[in-house]
Write a protein that holds these residues in place. Structure first.
Motif, PDB file in Angstrom:
ATOM      1  N   MET A  79      63.834  51.817  38.268  1.00  0.00           N
ATOM      2  CA  MET A  79      63.436  50.905  39.320  1.00  0.00           C
ATOM      3  C   MET A  79      61.916  50.843  39.383  1.00  0.00           C
ATOM      4  N   LYS A  80      61.373  49.629  39.371  1.00  0.00           N
ATOM      5  CA  LYS A  80      59.933  49.437  39.405  1.00  0.00           C
ATOM      6  C   LYS A  80      59.421  49.506  40.845  1.00  0.00           C
ATOM      7  N   VAL A  81      58.435  50.361  41.071  1.00  0.00           N
ATOM      8  CA  VAL A  81      57.787  50.508  42.375  1.00  0.00           C
ATOM      9  C   VAL A  81      56.286  50.385  42.173  1.00  0.00           C
ATOM     10  N   VAL A  82      55.626  49.611  43.033  1.00  0.00           N
ATOM     11  CA  VAL A  82      54.178  49.436  42.951  1.00  0.00           C
ATOM     12  C   VAL A  82      53.508  50.338  43.980  1.00  0.00           C
ATOM     13  N   VAL A  83      52.619  51.193  43.497  1.00  0.00           N
ATOM     14  CA  VAL A  83      51.867  52.106  44.364  1.00  0.00           C
ATOM     15  C   VAL A  83      50.433  51.599  44.469  1.00  0.00           C
ATOM     16  N   GLN A  84      49.959  51.465  45.697  1.00  0.00           N
ATOM     17  CA  GLN A  84      48.598  50.972  45.933  1.00  0.00           C
ATOM     18  C   GLN A  84      47.683  52.132  46.306  1.00  0.00           C
ATOM     19  N   VAL A  85      46.547  52.225  45.616  1.00  0.00           N
ATOM     20  CA  VAL A  85      45.536  53.223  45.959  1.00  0.00           C
ATOM     21  C   VAL A  85      44.223  52.497  46.251  1.00  0.00           C
ATOM     22  N   LYS A  86      43.447  53.084  47.139  1.00  0.00           N
ATOM     23  CA  LYS A  86      42.163  52.496  47.530  1.00  0.00           C
ATOM     24  C   LYS A  86      41.033  53.169  46.763  1.00  0.00           C
ATOM     25  N   GLN A  96      53.866  54.083  34.855  1.00  0.00           N
ATOM     26  CA  GLN A  96      54.064  53.514  33.519  1.00  0.00           C
ATOM     27  C   GLN A  96      53.497  52.105  33.491  1.00  0.00           C
ATOM     28  N   GLY A  97      53.029  51.689  32.324  1.00  0.00           N
ATOM     29  CA  GLY A  97      52.577  50.313  32.159  1.00  0.00           C
ATOM     30  C   GLY A  97      51.200  50.068  32.742  1.00  0.00           C
ATOM     31  N   GLU A  98      50.996  48.823  33.159  1.00  0.00           N
ATOM     32  CA  GLU A  98      49.677  48.373  33.586  1.00  0.00           C
ATOM     33  C   GLU A  98      49.415  48.638  35.062  1.00  0.00           C
ATOM     34  N   SER A  99      48.125  48.604  35.411  1.00  0.00           N
ATOM     35  CA  SER A  99      47.680  48.662  36.801  1.00  0.00           C
ATOM     36  C   SER A  99      46.754  47.472  37.036  1.00  0.00           C
ATOM     37  N   ASP A 100      46.799  46.911  38.232  1.00  0.00           N
ATOM     38  CA  ASP A 100      45.989  45.740  38.550  1.00  0.00           C
ATOM     39  C   ASP A 100      44.834  46.124  39.469  1.00  0.00           C
ATOM     40  N   LEU A 101      43.637  45.675  39.111  1.00  0.00           N
ATOM     41  CA  LEU A 101      42.458  45.843  39.966  1.00  0.00           C
ATOM     42  C   LEU A 101      42.288  44.591  40.805  1.00  0.00           C
ATOM     43  N   ILE A 102      42.224  44.749  42.127  1.00  0.00           N
ATOM     44  CA  ILE A 102      42.032  43.611  43.025  1.00  0.00           C
ATOM     45  C   ILE A 102      40.956  43.954  44.049  1.00  0.00           C
ATOM     46  N   GLU A 103      40.451  42.918  44.701  1.00  0.00           N
ATOM     47  CA  GLU A 103      39.460  43.087  45.759  1.00  0.00           C
ATOM     48  C   GLU A 103      39.923  42.338  46.992  1.00  0.00           C
ATOM     49  N   ARG A 104      39.914  43.006  48.119  1.00  0.00           N
ATOM     50  CA  ARG A 104      40.284  42.383  49.389  1.00  0.00           C
ATOM     51  C   ARG A 104      39.215  42.705  50.414  1.00  0.00           C
ATOM     52  N   GLY A 123      36.085  42.838  50.275  1.00  0.00           N
ATOM     53  CA  GLY A 123      35.057  43.746  49.804  1.00  0.00           C
ATOM     54  C   GLY A 123      35.524  45.140  49.469  1.00  0.00           C
ATOM     55  N   VAL A 124      36.830  45.402  49.571  1.00  0.00           N
ATOM     56  CA  VAL A 124      37.393  46.712  49.252  1.00  0.00           C
ATOM     57  C   VAL A 124      38.237  46.579  47.985  1.00  0.00           C
ATOM     58  N   PHE A 125      38.104  47.536  47.064  1.00  0.00           N
ATOM     59  CA  PHE A 125      38.808  47.483  45.789  1.00  0.00           C
ATOM     60  C   PHE A 125      40.055  48.363  45.841  1.00  0.00           C
ATOM     61  N   TYR A 126      41.122  47.854  45.238  1.00  0.00           N
ATOM     62  CA  TYR A 126      42.387  48.584  45.176  1.00  0.00           C
ATOM     63  C   TYR A 126      42.918  48.545  43.744  1.00  0.00           C
ATOM     64  N   LEU A 127      43.699  49.555  43.405  1.00  0.00           N
ATOM     65  CA  LEU A 127      44.457  49.574  42.158  1.00  0.00           C
ATOM     66  C   LEU A 127      45.943  49.560  42.505  1.00  0.00           C
ATOM     67  N   LEU A 128      46.674  48.620  41.913  1.00  0.00           N
ATOM     68  CA  LEU A 128      48.114  48.532  42.105  1.00  0.00           C
ATOM     69  C   LEU A 128      48.774  49.031  40.827  1.00  0.00           C
ATOM     70  N   ALA A 129      49.376  50.207  40.901  1.00  0.00           N
ATOM     71  CA  ALA A 129      49.948  50.858  39.715  1.00  0.00           C
ATOM     72  C   ALA A 129      51.463  50.696  39.709  1.00  0.00           C
ATOM     73  N   THR A 130      52.004  50.340  38.564  1.00  0.00           N
ATOM     74  CA  THR A 130      53.442  50.185  38.401  1.00  0.00           C
ATOM     75  C   THR A 130      54.060  51.524  38.029  1.00  0.00           C
ATOM     76  N   CYS A 131      55.087  51.926  38.786  1.00  0.00           N
ATOM     77  CA  CYS A 131      55.784  53.188  38.535  1.00  0.00           C
ATOM     78  C   CYS A 131      57.263  52.910  38.304  1.00  0.00           C
ATOM     79  N   ASP A 132      57.825  53.590  37.315  1.00  0.00           N
ATOM     80  CA  ASP A 132      59.248  53.454  37.001  1.00  0.00           C
ATOM     81  C   ASP A 132      59.976  54.653  37.602  1.00  0.00           C
ATOM     82  N   VAL A 133      60.497  54.454  38.817  1.00  0.00           N
ATOM     83  CA  VAL A 133      61.134  55.540  39.567  1.00  0.00           C
ATOM     84  C   VAL A 133      62.643  55.504  39.318  1.00  0.00           C
TER      85      VAL A 133
END
Length: 385
Positions: free
Chosen positions: A1-8, A158-166, A168-178
């Motif tokens: 199951m794919k779960v997206v984890v967000q880190v600041k 696992q896989g890719e992570s997305d860098l985004i800005e909201r 003025g704050v940057f986040y990484l959205l990492a894909t996890c296969d749980v």
């Protein structure tokens, strides 16, 4: 199951500039690739790469970054075509669909940029990342997340992570296969009735939202109306800010409601029965005030949260037809639209049962859930020769 984890991310001052320039550079390049794709009739990714890869490299972008920009652009057009086929952008000739088809897709300057393990590495113990930028690779960029999120990242990323800005704050959205928990055989089902006055009412007796949340929603609606009436640049800027704040509030509430329902089902070894509400906005005919209330809550998001939390806990979930659940008596099964005396009151004209309308509907949904689960289980049993 794919779960997206967000880190600041918590970069230093010079790192902020590098990340900001990188996002704007790659999205400017993505807009150029989008224009080329639109001009050439949106070719396949391999063909699009032949027309754009060399130019991207000449702009100083790394090989992996260039590949990700091309793939991101091609995926955006794939999503657009899927939405058009599904009718999500209206019928042929409609204003919205014509606008979407008549010009290239445009990426915002702060739009997400995917990173693979060649461009991004994680140091979990130190809670830092090393990330590629147009100014070179920067190391020791600190990040913050909850202990549970860190454990999920360490064990299942696992896989890719997305860098985004909201804002003025940057986040990484990492894909996890749980891995999903093994699904148990439910002893009964908890029906969940989704509504406006009460966001979610269960047959187990739980009622979410009510006065406090509805007062918050009404207050936000009044503020939006005032800002929309002003129409100034500052009002529009504040309107966007408040819109994002409302989305975060709704998402947080949906997480709380979903966790409460799934926890109760897991504790009692029950399944969860949900209404199939996809397309409800197109099916239901309501007056304008009711339409505003219906459209102001993300019911599909709440259902998605319940489903993914249930899958992680091994709780069975079924979707049932919501037809007549608010008109049918949960005691005798009599259906009559006059049974629904008011928004909150249900009185059966056959057996005389008086109940809260949402509670009555949740029991009907629970009963339908048992029928759907039984029918599905019987269909999996091979017929005897």
């Amino acid at each position: 199951m794919k779960v997206v984890v967000q880190v600041k991310l918590m970069p230093q001052a010079e790192q902020v500039g590098a990340l900001s320039v990188t996002l704007r550079t790659v999205n400017e390049a993505a807009n150029w690739v989008s224009a080329v794709a639109f001009e050439r009739g949106v070719p396949r990714e391999y063909e699009l790469r032949k027309h754009t890869y060399g130019e991207l490299r000449s702009r100083g972008l790394g090989a992996q970054a260039a590949q990700h920009i091309i793939k991101k652009t091609r995926d955006a057009y794939t999503t657009l075509r899927a939405n058009i086929r599904a009718g999500n952008l209206g019928k042929p000739g409609s204003k919205r669909r014509t606008k979407a088809e008549s010009k290239p897709i445009v990426f915002r300057p702060e739009a997400a940029q995917p990173y693979d393990d060649r461009c991004l590495s994680w140091q979990y113990e130190a809670r830092t990342v090393s990330i590629w930028t147009t100014s070179g690779r920067i190391k020791n960029v600190r990040f913050a997340c909850s202990p549970d999120a860190l454990k999920t990242l360490r064990d299942h990323r696992q896989g890719e992570s997305d860098l985004i800005e909201r804002d003025g704050v940057f986040y990484l959205l990492a894909t996890c296969d749980v891995p999903e928990a093994e699904q148990y055989e439910p002893g009964h089902f908890i029906g969940v009735d989704l509504g406006i006055a009460n966001i979610a009412t269960t047959s187990a007796g739980h009622k979410s939202a009510g006065r406090g949340l509805n007062r918050h929603r009404k207050r936000q609606l009044d503020l939006r109306r005032k800002l929309q009436a002003k129409g100034t640049k500052s009002a529009k800027r504040l309107l966007k800010k408040r819109n994002r704040r409302e989305q975060r509030h709704a998402k947080n509430q949906n997480h709380i409601i979903a966790k409460t329902i799934v926890t109760e089902a897991e504790r009692t070894s029950a399944g969860i029965s949900l209404e199939e509400l996809r397309g409800i906005r197109q099916r239901v005919r309501l007056r304008k005030p009711q339409r505003v209330a219906l459209h102001s809550w993300a019911f599909a998001q709440l259902a998605d949260f319940i489903v993914y939390k249930a899958r992680r806990a091994g709780v069975p979930v079924v979707f049932v037809d919501p037809a007549y659940t608010s008109q049918q008596c949960c005691e005798c099964g009599h259906i009559d639209k006059r049974n629904r005396v008011s928004q909150a009151r249900f009185t059966c004209r056959n057996c005389g049962v008086v109940a809260h309308a949402d509670r009555n509907a949740s029991h009907n949904i629970a009963r339908k859930g048992v029928a759907v689960w039984t029918a599905g289980r019987e269909s999996r049993v091979p017929a005897t020769p």
